[in-house]
Design a protein around this motif. Sequence first.
Motif, PDB file in Angstrom:
ATOM      1  N   ASN A  62       0.831  -1.199   0.000  1.00  0.00           N
ATOM      2  CA  ASN A  62       0.000   0.000   0.000  1.00  0.00           C
ATOM      3  C   ASN A  62       0.872   1.258   0.000  1.00  0.00           C
ATOM      4  O   ASN A  62       2.002   1.233   0.480  1.00  0.00           O
ATOM      5  CB  ASN A  62      -0.903   0.021   1.236  1.00  0.00           C
ATOM      6  CG  ASN A  62      -1.922  -1.086   1.207  1.00  0.00           C
ATOM      7  OD1 ASN A  62      -2.571  -1.310   0.198  1.00  0.00           O
ATOM      8  ND2 ASN A  62      -2.054  -1.789   2.307  1.00  0.00           N
ATOM      9  N   ASP A  63       0.330   2.321  -0.539  1.00  0.00           N
ATOM     10  CA  ASP A  63       1.037   3.596  -0.546  1.00  0.00           C
ATOM     11  C   ASP A  63       1.372   4.004   0.885  1.00  0.00           C
ATOM     12  O   ASP A  63       0.552   3.851   1.796  1.00  0.00           O
ATOM     13  CB  ASP A  63       0.174   4.683  -1.196  1.00  0.00           C
ATOM     14  CG  ASP A  63      -0.078   4.432  -2.674  1.00  0.00           C
ATOM     15  OD1 ASP A  63       0.598   3.555  -3.259  1.00  0.00           O
ATOM     16  OD2 ASP A  63      -0.946   5.110  -3.246  1.00  0.00           O
ATOM     17  N   ASP A  64       2.589   4.515   1.063  1.00  0.00           N
ATOM     18  CA  ASP A  64       3.032   4.964   2.379  1.00  0.00           C
ATOM     19  C   ASP A  64       4.269   5.833   2.198  1.00  0.00           C
ATOM     20  O   ASP A  64       5.013   5.679   1.220  1.00  0.00           O
ATOM     21  CB  ASP A  64       3.368   3.763   3.283  1.00  0.00           C
ATOM     22  CG  ASP A  64       3.582   4.181   4.723  1.00  0.00           C
ATOM     23  OD1 ASP A  64       2.590   4.212   5.479  1.00  0.00           O
ATOM     24  OD2 ASP A  64       4.732   4.490   5.096  1.00  0.00           O
ATOM     25  N   ASN A  69       8.159   8.732  -3.327  1.00  0.00           N
ATOM     26  CA  ASN A  69       6.967   9.521  -3.662  1.00  0.00           C
ATOM     27  C   ASN A  69       5.709   9.012  -2.964  1.00  0.00           C
ATOM     28  O   ASN A  69       4.602   9.301  -3.403  1.00  0.00           O
ATOM     29  CB  ASN A  69       6.745   9.542  -5.174  1.00  0.00           C
ATOM     30  CG  ASN A  69       7.925  10.148  -5.914  1.00  0.00           C
ATOM     31  OD1 ASN A  69       8.505  11.140  -5.460  1.00  0.00           O
ATOM     32  ND2 ASN A  69       8.296   9.548  -7.034  1.00  0.00           N
ATOM     33  N   GLY A  70       5.873   8.225  -1.907  1.00  0.00           N
ATOM     34  CA  GLY A  70       4.720   7.727  -1.162  1.00  0.00           C
ATOM     35  C   GLY A  70       3.928   6.659  -1.891  1.00  0.00           C
ATOM     36  O   GLY A  70       2.867   6.250  -1.431  1.00  0.00           O
ATOM     37  N   LYS A  71       4.442   6.187  -3.015  1.00  0.00           N
ATOM     38  CA  LYS A  71       3.735   5.204  -3.851  1.00  0.00           C
ATOM     39  C   LYS A  71       4.212   3.802  -3.504  1.00  0.00           C
ATOM     40  O   LYS A  71       5.410   3.524  -3.546  1.00  0.00           O
ATOM     41  CB  LYS A  71       4.016   5.516  -5.334  1.00  0.00           C
ATOM     42  CG  LYS A  71       3.268   4.637  -6.288  1.00  0.00           C
ATOM     43  CD  LYS A  71       1.830   5.053  -6.374  1.00  0.00           C
ATOM     44  CE  LYS A  71       1.135   4.235  -7.468  1.00  0.00           C
ATOM     45  NZ  LYS A  71      -0.260   4.059  -7.205  1.00  0.00           N
ATOM     46  N   GLY A  72       3.283   2.907  -3.173  1.00  0.00           N
ATOM     47  CA  GLY A  72       3.618   1.533  -2.823  1.00  0.00           C
ATOM     48  C   GLY A  72       4.406   0.845  -3.927  1.00  0.00           C
ATOM     49  O   GLY A  72       4.182   1.100  -5.104  1.00  0.00           O
ATOM     50  N   ARG A  73       5.334  -0.009  -3.541  1.00  0.00           N
ATOM     51  CA  ARG A  73       6.159  -0.709  -4.522  1.00  0.00           C
ATOM     52  C   ARG A  73       5.755  -2.178  -4.604  1.00  0.00           C
ATOM     53  O   ARG A  73       5.058  -2.694  -3.738  1.00  0.00           O
ATOM     54  CB  ARG A  73       7.631  -0.563  -4.186  1.00  0.00           C
ATOM     55  CG  ARG A  73       8.027  -1.253  -2.901  1.00  0.00           C
ATOM     56  CD  ARG A  73       9.534  -1.477  -2.843  1.00  0.00           C
ATOM     57  NE  ARG A  73       9.906  -2.051  -1.569  1.00  0.00           N
ATOM     58  CZ  ARG A  73       9.780  -3.330  -1.244  1.00  0.00           C
ATOM     59  NH1 ARG A  73       9.286  -4.189  -2.101  1.00  0.00           N
ATOM     60  NH2 ARG A  73      10.147  -3.770  -0.057  1.00  0.00           N
ATOM     61  N   ARG A  74       6.272  -2.830  -5.646  1.00  0.00           N
ATOM     62  CA  ARG A  74       5.962  -4.242  -5.861  1.00  0.00           C
ATOM     63  C   ARG A  74       6.591  -5.090  -4.759  1.00  0.00           C
ATOM     64  O   ARG A  74       7.726  -4.873  -4.354  1.00  0.00           O
ATOM     65  CB  ARG A  74       6.475  -4.698  -7.233  1.00  0.00           C
ATOM     66  CG  ARG A  74       6.097  -6.139  -7.557  1.00  0.00           C
ATOM     67  CD  ARG A  74       6.259  -6.455  -9.031  1.00  0.00           C
ATOM     68  NE  ARG A  74       7.617  -6.585  -9.478  1.00  0.00           N
ATOM     69  CZ  ARG A  74       8.280  -7.751  -9.568  1.00  0.00           C
ATOM     70  NH1 ARG A  74       7.689  -8.868  -9.224  1.00  0.00           N
ATOM     71  NH2 ARG A  74       9.508  -7.771 -10.017  1.00  0.00           N
ATOM     72  N   VAL A 158       2.040  -1.448   7.006  1.00  0.00           N
ATOM     73  CA  VAL A 158       2.200  -1.181   5.575  1.00  0.00           C
ATOM     74  C   VAL A 158       2.184  -2.548   4.893  1.00  0.00           C
ATOM     75  O   VAL A 158       3.204  -3.208   4.780  1.00  0.00           O
ATOM     76  CB  VAL A 158       3.519  -0.438   5.270  1.00  0.00           C
ATOM     77  CG1 VAL A 158       3.631  -0.156   3.780  1.00  0.00           C
ATOM     78  CG2 VAL A 158       3.605   0.856   6.073  1.00  0.00           C
ATOM     79  N   GLY A 159       1.002  -2.962   4.496  1.00  0.00           N
ATOM     80  CA  GLY A 159       0.839  -4.291   3.923  1.00  0.00           C
ATOM     81  C   GLY A 159       0.438  -4.259   2.466  1.00  0.00           C
ATOM     82  O   GLY A 159       0.481  -3.218   1.811  1.00  0.00           O
ATOM     83  N   SER A 160       0.015  -5.421   1.979  1.00  0.00           N
ATOM     84  CA  SER A 160      -0.420  -5.568   0.591  1.00  0.00           C
ATOM     85  C   SER A 160      -1.782  -6.254   0.520  1.00  0.00           C
ATOM     86  O   SER A 160      -2.205  -6.691  -0.535  1.00  0.00           O
ATOM     87  CB  SER A 160       0.613  -6.400  -0.192  1.00  0.00           C
ATOM     88  OG  SER A 160       0.733  -7.687   0.390  1.00  0.00           O
TER      89      SER A 160
END
Length: 180
Positions: A62-64, A69-74, A158-160
């Motif tokens: 998730n975005d954090d 840029n606060g954008k969640g990564r793979r 901060v999960g998925s």
Amino acid sequence: IASLDPAFAKNQSVMWAVHQLYNTLVEVDENLQIKPSIAHSWEFSQDKRSILFHLRKDIFFNDDAVFNNGKGRRLVAADVQYSLERILDKNTASPGAWIFNNRVDSARPFVAINDSTFQLNLLRPFHPILGILSMQYCSIVAKEAVVKYGTDIRRHPVGSGPFSFVAWEEGQALVLKKNE
């Protein structure tokens, strides 16, 4: 709910919340059969002492603020390795450390082969290991989040998983939103 950190998912209320916020490699379905989650497939070595997991490439944290840029990564295999090692880390002091006792290879239990391939190495064949990997203790966390938030990761997950964290007023309310 005592914590939102999967390493401390030892009771039903914490397990429920963690299950909403994080994913595991595999899950148990309504018929108690193991099904894919982060791993889309897996195979056992001939001697049944290693399992090679092939990870999906469409799972994102998730975005954090911990990410660029606060954008969640793979989510990648290094995240799986880190998360499972974290359970065994004495500094984490996870009550879930027992799940790997006398089961995983002490030298190299968890190995990220590449971004989409993860290997688990066992001391001896142990078929129930897939069920253990479906436990909420084995939820995959982002190392950046653990490093940034430290023990406060319990309040800042901060999960998925299917939901992302919005707010938590301990003892009152946990607010989540759908993870798009």
